[in-house]
Motif scaffolding. Structure first.
Motif, PDB file in Angstrom:
ATOM      1  N   THR A  34       0.836  -1.111   0.061  1.00  0.00           N
ATOM      2  CA  THR A  34      -0.003   0.181  -0.033  1.00  0.00           C
ATOM      3  C   THR A  34       0.665   1.185  -0.087  1.00  0.00           C
ATOM      4  O   THR A  34       0.706   2.034  -0.689  1.00  0.00           O
ATOM      5  CB  THR A  34      -0.793   0.031   1.191  1.00  0.00           C
ATOM      6  N   VAL A  35       2.044   1.394   0.819  1.00  0.00           N
ATOM      7  CA  VAL A  35       2.871   2.379   0.586  1.00  0.00           C
ATOM      8  C   VAL A  35       3.528   2.449  -0.694  1.00  0.00           C
ATOM      9  O   VAL A  35       3.515   3.676  -1.020  1.00  0.00           O
ATOM     10  CB  VAL A  35       4.033   2.154   2.104  1.00  0.00           C
ATOM     11  N   GLN A  36       4.068   1.521  -1.140  1.00  0.00           N
ATOM     12  CA  GLN A  36       4.552   1.487  -2.387  1.00  0.00           C
ATOM     13  C   GLN A  36       3.522   1.912  -3.518  1.00  0.00           C
ATOM     14  O   GLN A  36       3.968   2.853  -4.298  1.00  0.00           O
ATOM     15  CB  GLN A  36       5.134   0.245  -2.864  1.00  0.00           C
ATOM     16  N   LEU A  37       2.378   1.725  -3.440  1.00  0.00           N
ATOM     17  CA  LEU A  37       1.408   1.950  -4.436  1.00  0.00           C
ATOM     18  C   LEU A  37       0.919   3.641  -4.372  1.00  0.00           C
ATOM     19  O   LEU A  37       0.880   4.325  -5.280  1.00  0.00           O
ATOM     20  CB  LEU A  37      -0.088   1.220  -4.171  1.00  0.00           C
ATOM     21  N   HIS A  38       1.037   3.959  -3.039  1.00  0.00           N
ATOM     22  CA  HIS A  38       0.857   5.391  -2.909  1.00  0.00           C
ATOM     23  C   HIS A  38       1.928   6.147  -3.401  1.00  0.00           C
ATOM     24  O   HIS A  38       1.884   7.355  -4.107  1.00  0.00           O
ATOM     25  CB  HIS A  38       0.476   5.808  -1.291  1.00  0.00           C
ATOM     26  N   LYS A  39       3.054   5.629  -3.308  1.00  0.00           N
ATOM     27  CA  LYS A  39       4.192   6.515  -3.693  1.00  0.00           C
ATOM     28  C   LYS A  39       4.291   6.428  -5.364  1.00  0.00           C
ATOM     29  O   LYS A  39       4.619   7.554  -5.930  1.00  0.00           O
ATOM     30  CB  LYS A  39       5.512   5.788  -3.443  1.00  0.00           C
ATOM     31  N   LEU A  40       3.954   5.402  -5.979  1.00  0.00           N
ATOM     32  CA  LEU A  40       3.700   5.295  -7.419  1.00  0.00           C
ATOM     33  C   LEU A  40       2.731   6.524  -7.854  1.00  0.00           C
ATOM     34  O   LEU A  40       2.664   6.852  -9.201  1.00  0.00           O
ATOM     35  CB  LEU A  40       3.345   4.027  -7.748  1.00  0.00           C
ATOM     36  N   THR A  41       1.453   6.615  -7.003  1.00  0.00           N
ATOM     37  CA  THR A  41       0.499   7.253  -7.437  1.00  0.00           C
ATOM     38  C   THR A  41       0.216   8.674  -7.008  1.00  0.00           C
ATOM     39  O   THR A  41      -0.715   9.174  -7.433  1.00  0.00           O
ATOM     40  CB  THR A  41      -0.989   6.650  -7.219  1.00  0.00           C
ATOM     41  N   ASP A  42       1.101   9.191  -5.995  1.00  0.00           N
ATOM     42  CA  ASP A  42       1.152  10.381  -5.267  1.00  0.00           C
ATOM     43  C   ASP A  42       1.110  11.320  -6.436  1.00  0.00           C
ATOM     44  O   ASP A  42       2.374  11.529  -7.178  1.00  0.00           O
ATOM     45  CB  ASP A  42       2.001  10.494  -4.193  1.00  0.00           C
TER      46      ASP A  42
END
Length: 60
Positions: A34-42
């Motif tokens: 989830t953290v990685q996904l947020h980094k990619l979509t932020d």
């Protein structure tokens, strides 16, 4: 090319042990993903609480 092969083998290994993971293991991995996904979509946009309140009242 080596990165793509490595990524594929890691995903295959993960799928192979998936049934052996505990709920805690899965929750930990889910948090990391989830953290990685947020980094990619932020998109970098940040909203103040006042802006959010204005948007909510405007949409009523």
């Amino acid at each position: 090319m080596k990165i793509a092969q490595l990524k594929k083998s890691v995903i295959q290994a993960f799928e192979a042990i998936l049934s052996e993971l505990s709920a805690s293991d899965i929750e930990d991995m889910q948090d990391k993903l989830t953290v990685q996904l947020h980094k990619l979509t932020d998109d970098g946009k940040r909203y103040s609480l006042d802006e959010v309140k204005k948007q909510l009242t405007a949409n009523r």
